[in-house]
Design an enzyme around this catalytic site. Sequence first.
Site, mmCIF file in Angstrom:
data_model
loop_
_atom_site.group_PDB
_atom_site.id
_atom_site.type_symbol
_atom_site.label_atom_id
_atom_site.label_comp_id
_atom_site.label_asym_id
_atom_site.label_seq_id
_atom_site.Cartn_x
_atom_site.Cartn_y
_atom_site.Cartn_z
ATOM 1 C CG ASP A 117 -12.003 1.235 -2.122
ATOM 2 O OD1 ASP A 117 -10.924 1.729 -2.473
ATOM 3 O OD2 ASP A 117 -12.320 1.020 -0.938
ATOM 4 C CD GLU A 136 -7.746 0.144 -3.985
ATOM 5 O OE1 GLU A 136 -8.714 -0.366 -3.418
ATOM 6 O OE2 GLU A 136 -6.955 0.918 -3.428
#
Lengths: 236, 423, 551
Positions: free
Chosen positions: C209, C251
């Site tokens: 993330d 990401e």
Amino acid sequence: MENILVNSLTTTLQNLSGMIAHFLPRLIAMIAIIVIGGIIAWILKVIVRRFLWFVKFNQICEATGFTQMLAKAALPSPTELLSRLVFWVVWVSFLLFGFNALEIAPLQEEISRFFLFLPQIFVAIVILFVGVLAANFFGRATLLTAVNTNWPSPRLLSSIVRFLIITLAVTMALERIGLGRGVVEIAFSIAFGAVMLGLALAFGLGGRDVARKLLERHFLENEEKEDDQDGGISHL
Amino acid sequence: MAKGTFLSDDFLRQLTAVGEVDILVGVPTSNNRKTIEHVVSAIQIGLVKYFSRARTVLINPDAGSRDGTSELLRNASLPDFRTALATPPLRTMHTVTTRYHSSLGPGGALRLILAAADLLRAKACAIVSPDLISITPEWVDALIRPIYHEGYDYLAPIYQRQKFDGLLIKNILSPLISAVYGYRIEEPVGGEFGLSGNLACDLLGQDLWHEDFIRYGAPVWMTATALSGNYRLCQSFLGPKIQSSNQVEVGLADTIQRVVGALFRSLEMHEPQWISRNGSQTVPTFGFQSELDLGPLRVNRKKMCDMFRTGVAELFSILGKILSPATLASIQQVAQSDESCCHFTDELWVKTVYEFAIAYHHSVMNRDHLLQALTPIYRGRISSYLLENHGASFQELKARIESLRVRYENLKPYFITGWRAKA
Amino acid sequence: MNQKNFPFDDDPLWYKDAIFYEVHVRTFKDSDGDGIGDFRGLMEKLDYLEELGVNTLWLLPFYPSPLKDDGYDISNYTDIHPSYGTLEDFRLFLNEAHRRGMRVLTELVVNHTSDQHPWFQEARQSRDNPRRDWYVWSDTPEKYRNARIIFTDTEQSNWAWDSVSKAYYWHRFFSHQPDLNYDNPAVREEVWNIMKFWLDLGVDGFRLDAVPYLVEREGTSCENLPETHEVLKFLRHRLDTFYRCKFLLAEANQWPSDVRAYFGDGDECHVAFHFPLMPRMFMAVRLEDRKPVIEILEKTPPIPETCQWGIFLRNHDELTLEMVTDEERDYLYDEYAKDRIMRVNVGIRRRLAPLMENDRRRIELLNGLLLSLPGSPIIYYGDEIGMGDNVYLGDRNGVRTPMQWNGGWNAGFSNADPEMLYLPLISNALYGYQAVNVESQRRSMHSLLSWMKQIIRIRKSSRVFSRGSLEFLNPANHRVLAYIREAGQDKFLAVNNLSSSAQAVELDLRRFQGLIPIEMFGGNPFPRVNNRPYLLTLGPYQFFWFKLRKL
């Protein structure tokens, strides 16, 4: 004496009645031909008028300026004119046919000569007519072009063009009828005139714009040296 | 190519690929290599800058250019939008090029553009000349926005002109159209126009494309048609119009024959619409109009005056058939007057123009000849106009033009009487 | 560890063929009647996922958390949030998934922790605490001024004041999410320990993330820094050394040229999301113009052979509009989120079906693009049945409502009282669970769900989709997006009509002269390709998938 008189009278009467008996049917035939011819001519006239109306002949003539010219000569509209012409030509032909039916030898000869000659006259008239029209048209075109390009003496130029075209038309018409045949010199000069006319036509019609531009450029160039024609202004 | 169509298969195929559009810009070309890239990139930047979300197409009918104009256009790369203060386009930008026969004239190009507008269901169209040097992306906005966003049907341009620029427009076209059609349009024959899709379809549908006048007189006819119908009209200020001078100059007589001829012919066609109209109304004008004086032009008035005098003298018999005796006499008087004061009044001029239109309508002679006969008289009028307005300021000139328009309007009954009379 | 049930362990490039299904444990199925989905519930529904055809599950954070950011604020990295079950439940679920041939990808949210995490609690105690250096502290909020603020709706600064230790701490996201300090080797080591923990349990990969923001440097935007890539290389090296067939997914909401760096030379992440492609697919359909899609894919740099793009239409976040120009963003807002309430941060908080105005043809077209463009596709839970959203729920919760299983009590999601559900169900007439649910769609051969199963089956039938090259055909008709994908002898042609009207298109297929296009949904042969333009006509939003066969 009395007998001779009676005899000769009788013979004469017989002859006369014979002649009348011989001539009367022809006369009737003649009248019949003329009457029927008249009817046919009238029908043709109606048909031609209808046809010309259908193809909008009047409008076509209007665009070429033909109508206006007729109007000036106090003549009826082109459609009317042409249909009347057809009527008269047809009816006169029937008239002559009718006379022919009388079987009077000298008359017959004249009539047949007339029939041989008729188309020539007709063609000659048409040539003359077209010639006059063309002369007017190109004469005016020359005049206007000359004025708008500042060519010297525009009217003279216009008259020359007009004269040349009419001369040509007249000679051609005469030749049709067979009057100008012997005159070689005339023919030659006419031929020369025709060439000139051809050039004039080329200038005036085919290469009208080119000619004008050439002329304009020529004159503009000359004038630009002293001063512009229209200066720097733009019209649009 | 299928029989009986003026659209080539190739053109149609290209249009199919473009599909429906919102905005169409037509640029007819004919040997415009020098300027075309500039014009096209101005249009493309304008479209992206002002109509970034709209579906657009550029249609280029080419009259068989031999200098590689259409190749240049077809292979042109998109301009650099970032340096042009526009974001890159969201959509594919289309340029469609097709050829048409040069003998069809600008009217032929217009027909192709209108057909494309119809097929692609364009909502707004603009037509732009290919030889503009002064075009900017803002022109696209000025030409299209009122149509696309405000719902106008027809947009005429307004250019910033030099004092004695566009004299034919100022002396005949604009005031005559205003008086007869009842709408004050300043530039009825500019090279740039805006049209709604609706008007484009209506124009295309008119059965006139075979007529001779349409070849060169299409812009006048288009304006006249827009004014005669039930369309919403407007004008838009574009700025100075400067064109590349490599075009072949057309002579004055030809110009008059084409443009004035087209107007006279249009008057004939639209008679039922204008004959009962009275007065004239202004038309909404978009954009900011500057009053900058672009400086004087050098003019040789004497030459014009001479040509006028010769013309009147030489064409006396022809003019006699066109003009009324009174008008002809007045013109002769002007022509014979003293050299320096060749004074052609507004009243006389307006009557002359009206009588020419009437004579045209009644076909008193071959119509081309008739129009040619107008040229020398026009020269006389211009020479007088130039003399009278030599020292006039921008505002004074404007007032003069306005008063001429009023004169045209006042004499309209005179015109209608003549128009209706049987020859 | 149950490795025996692994039928695909030997292909290290398996992630290239992955079809991801993104799901939050909380949203899928509640087995214990507390109104919140859990692992046992998810396990129950594995049959459904197997039937759908997806082969990789991406689970959103399920760790203990104060849940201020939907679990992305983690307070313990090595446990399960009690609402979702226990570690044992997770282990069971993992085995069941593996048994069905499904891999599991979990979240590694290590850019920041929750401010409730013991590490942060320790760190803020005093300025000389040993944990102090695990976070980024400053006495002034003036450092790193060039870094942009991501959650523009809620945050004014990237610095937040800690009243306990009287200093500012660095946070790129919410102020309750302090960023970890990767300049500290102890932090890196700890992150590896966390990974090891889950890998040993059997997890197949991690989604990293917020990966661009790991390291901060003065005078930079604090994004995509070389030091950040160092961290990734370190983690990848450890992963490759100790494990096989595991993978990392980055990401990085960045331009493709910047994302490219996250693949390294095949020594950083295996997969990275292709963020800019997503809004452009939506834009292309709205503009009815292929230009946006072609442009972005042509601007996308080539990536190492072992790497793969992850592509998606929608996910648990807003439809992000960061990777578009201002003009494009305005356009997308106007077209897809006319109502301001549909917008959040720099994006649109709506699901696929409502974005497509529930137009089945457009939903299918976009899924067709998703499954045929290069990359591993990611399907967001609920989109396979055309679930709706609830923009009134605040933040991005509108797209995180319970899965709609049937038309019964709580849509079959839970036995709890409806008031107890973690979020209310969608219940409007158009998208409500009575109208849109798995049960009813399963019964219809023509439902979106049945269609999705079919297209996924077709996608899995050939590796040309997952591994093939891409070449755009550029027919004159810009409303048609057509491309060729090739992998060895396999040749695939996709032709998409992006417009709402029927279109004709002529394709230049001369290179494939003699081949026969076989339409893949029905299996019918089309006319053989010759040297002339190949003419196709397509209905509104229609698309064709052809296998080009040599016969």
